[in-house]
Design an enzyme around this catalytic site. Structure first.
Site, PDB file in Angstrom:
ATOM      1  N   SER A   1       0.788  -1.205   0.000  1.00  0.00           N
ATOM      2  CA  SER A   1       0.000   0.000   0.000  1.00  0.00           C
ATOM      3  C   SER A   1       0.833   1.274   0.000  1.00  0.00           C
ATOM      4  O   SER A   1       1.387   1.641  -1.027  1.00  0.00           O
ATOM      5  CB  SER A   1      -0.973  -0.042   1.178  1.00  0.00           C
ATOM      6  OG  SER A   1      -2.168   0.583   0.827  1.00  0.00           O
TER       7      SER A   1
ATOM      8  N   ASP B   1       8.550   5.252 -11.285  1.00  0.00           N
ATOM      9  CA  ASP B   1       8.017   5.960 -12.450  1.00  0.00           C
ATOM     10  C   ASP B   1       8.825   7.207 -12.774  1.00  0.00           C
ATOM     11  O   ASP B   1       9.005   7.557 -13.945  1.00  0.00           O
ATOM     12  CB  ASP B   1       6.557   6.335 -12.224  1.00  0.00           C
ATOM     13  CG  ASP B   1       5.613   5.154 -12.453  1.00  0.00           C
ATOM     14  OD1 ASP B   1       6.114   4.041 -12.719  1.00  0.00           O
ATOM     15  OD2 ASP B   1       4.384   5.352 -12.365  1.00  0.00           O
TER      16      ASP B   1
ATOM     17  N   LYS C   1      -1.512  -4.196  -2.798  1.00  0.00           N
ATOM     18  CA  LYS C   1      -2.736  -3.562  -2.295  1.00  0.00           C
ATOM     19  C   LYS C   1      -2.844  -2.161  -2.889  1.00  0.00           C
ATOM     20  O   LYS C   1      -2.162  -1.247  -2.469  1.00  0.00           O
ATOM     21  CB  LYS C   1      -2.749  -3.483  -0.776  1.00  0.00           C
ATOM     22  CG  LYS C   1      -4.044  -2.851  -0.269  1.00  0.00           C
ATOM     23  CD  LYS C   1      -4.070  -2.725   1.230  1.00  0.00           C
ATOM     24  CE  LYS C   1      -5.386  -2.073   1.664  1.00  0.00           C
ATOM     25  NZ  LYS C   1      -5.475  -0.678   1.202  1.00  0.00           N
TER      26      LYS C   1
END
Length: 471
Positions: free
Chosen positions: A315, A326, A340
């Site tokens: 998470s 990214d 998650k």
């Protein structure tokens, strides 16, 4: 409550045994009041309610029946939605401060048993040897089968100093494992740090809490001060970090990326569930709070980084790893993360109770959904002393009943990587001076073991990058 002021739950699956996750204290808004109700189904509900009241072997209070009906509605949705009674709601609120009572286990439910997702570092459960993937089948002498998750968690909580016996079924172990744990008031400092080598810093985030961003800034300042020179490399360890506050994940990411860079965005059905959170003070600070990021040492946003993840990284941990990946700000190393990718909002419903409701999915800056898939490392390095393929500890979101699907498809399937990313999977146990290194308990005051294979691989990579840079 405005979007900027919200504190949203993005913790790992299930509930904390004797612990609490994190909270968004937004009130329930009026939602589609005119939506038609299913009359036939409601009639069936009232018929069942009446039949239980009249025919059940023992009298049952109306309050109990209604509470259990609410609980059933929520637990039937997904592994993360739940009803919080007065005690559970209070514990959850306390947990945002990083202090709570109990055992310190992140748990879920599987086949009627309590399944350990992850023991929290430095807690009674962690020290007693409770492991991810363990199935708790008895609490003292009471079988868990038939209990709700809330009931099991309540039994594991208790007065600090009191004991509880856990009977555990563990994969690969023929007989039940019986552990006696002493409950404690658990205080978790969510950021730990050390210099693992001159010029190379190590920071571990154990959980994302209200003050994690501040503690990270403090750790980075101390590392630079202790090193007496700019760092040559930094390891950010998110292994077995179950998540926590969304703004904590934004704060940690903001320390390393350019200001205003997109960290995460969420998609849900309501306007409040659609957010874009960036590396800007309004997305990681409370109103009127001083910006601790201004004190960061020069070079923090450019220092070469490796982020360590594994199946216990969930998470909020995945938000950080995904954002840094990214933005090509760090190399992600380890094994695939938990997966998650959903957001839970805590909604008070009166009488001191609340519901924890899944309200959105979150996405990395490049639009990747982590749900039931996880973050795939740029460099795969399995810990030879604890291989997930052998010990069965690699429990992930996709293994949980009723998990949400990944809107992008491809659950648990590794993503295609650019050609310039090298993936290595060690197949043999490392030989260090002719000796295999097994995990050993940390010594008092030790932040990370010198025998930690994945950490050493990260350090070697950073040193290699430094050599290339010097050339």
């Amino acid at each position: 409550m405005t979007q900027k002021a919200k504190f949203i739950l993005v913790g790992l699956a299930g509930l904390l045994a004797g612990a609490a996750l994190t909270v968004n204290l937004s009130a329930i808004a009026d939602k589609d009041a005119a939506t038609a109700l299913p009359v036939e189904e409601l009639r069936a509900f009232t018929d069942v309610f009446a039949r239980i009241k009249s025919d059940y072997v023992e009298p049952v209070e109306d309050k109990k029946l209604i509470t259990e009906a609410i609980n059933g509605m929520l637990t039937g949705l997904d592994p993360h939605s739940a009803y919080l009674d007065v005690e559970g709601f209070k514990d959850l609120q306390v947990g945002t401060q990083g202090e709570f009572g109990g055992l310190g286990i992140e748990v879920g439910m599987e086949d009627g048993f309590v399944k350990v997702i992850s023991p929290i570092e430095d807690t009674p459960a962690f020290k007693a040897g409770v492991k991810p993937g363990d199935l708790i089948v008895k609490l003292d002498d009471t079988p868990v089968k038939g209990m709700t998750l809330n009931d099991a968690v309540k039994r594991m909580r208790g007065k600090p100093g009191s004991t509880i016996k856990l009977t555990i079924a563990r994969k690969g172990v023929a007989t039940p494992v019986v552990l006696t744990l002493t409950r404690a008031v658990i205080k978790i400092r969510s950021v730990k740090f050390t210099l693992v080598d001159p010029g190379y810093g190590y920071v571990r985030v154990t959980q994302f809490q209200e003050h994690t961003g501040e503690l990270l800034a403090e750790a980075l300042n101390k590392l630079y001060k202790e090193n007496k020179a700019p760092l040559k490399g930094l390891i950010l360890d998110l292994r077995n970090d179950p998540g926590g506050l969304l703004n904590g994940a934004v704060a940690v990411t903001a320390a390393f990326v350019k200001p205003d860079s997109l960290v995460v965005y969420t998609e849900g059905r309501t306007p409040d569930a659609k957010m874009r959170l960036t590396a800007s003070r309004e997305d990681y600070l409370r109103p009127m709070q001083a910006d601790y990021m201004k004190s960061l040492p020069e070079g923090v946003k450019k220092v070469p980084m490796v982020v360590l993840v594994n199946s216990g990284s969930a998470s909020a941990s995945e938000i950080v790893a995904g954002a840094l990946q990214d933005h090509k700000r760090a190399i992600i190393m380890g094994t695939r993360s938990f997966g998650k990718g959903s957001v839970q909002t805590i909604l008070p419903i009166g009488n001191g109770t609340a519901i924890k409701l899944t309200t959105a999915r979150y996405f990395t800056p490049n639009g990747r959904s982590i749900q039931a898939k996880g973050i795939e490392p740029d460099i795969v390095v399995e810990d030879p002393a604890m291989p997930e393929s052998e010990n069965g500890f690699g429990l992930r979101e996709a293994d949980l009943d009723r998990h949400l699907s990944n809107p992008n498809g491809g659950e648990t399937t590794p993503e295609e990587k650019p050609d310039d990313i090298i993936k290595t999977v060690p197949t043999d146990k490392p030989d260090n001076n002719g000796e295999d290194k097994k995990p050993v308990p940390l010594k008092p005051g030790e932040v990370v073991s010198k025998n930690d294979f994945q950490m050493n691989q990260a350090l070697n990579l950073l040193k290699g990058l430094q050599i290339l840079q010097d050339r």
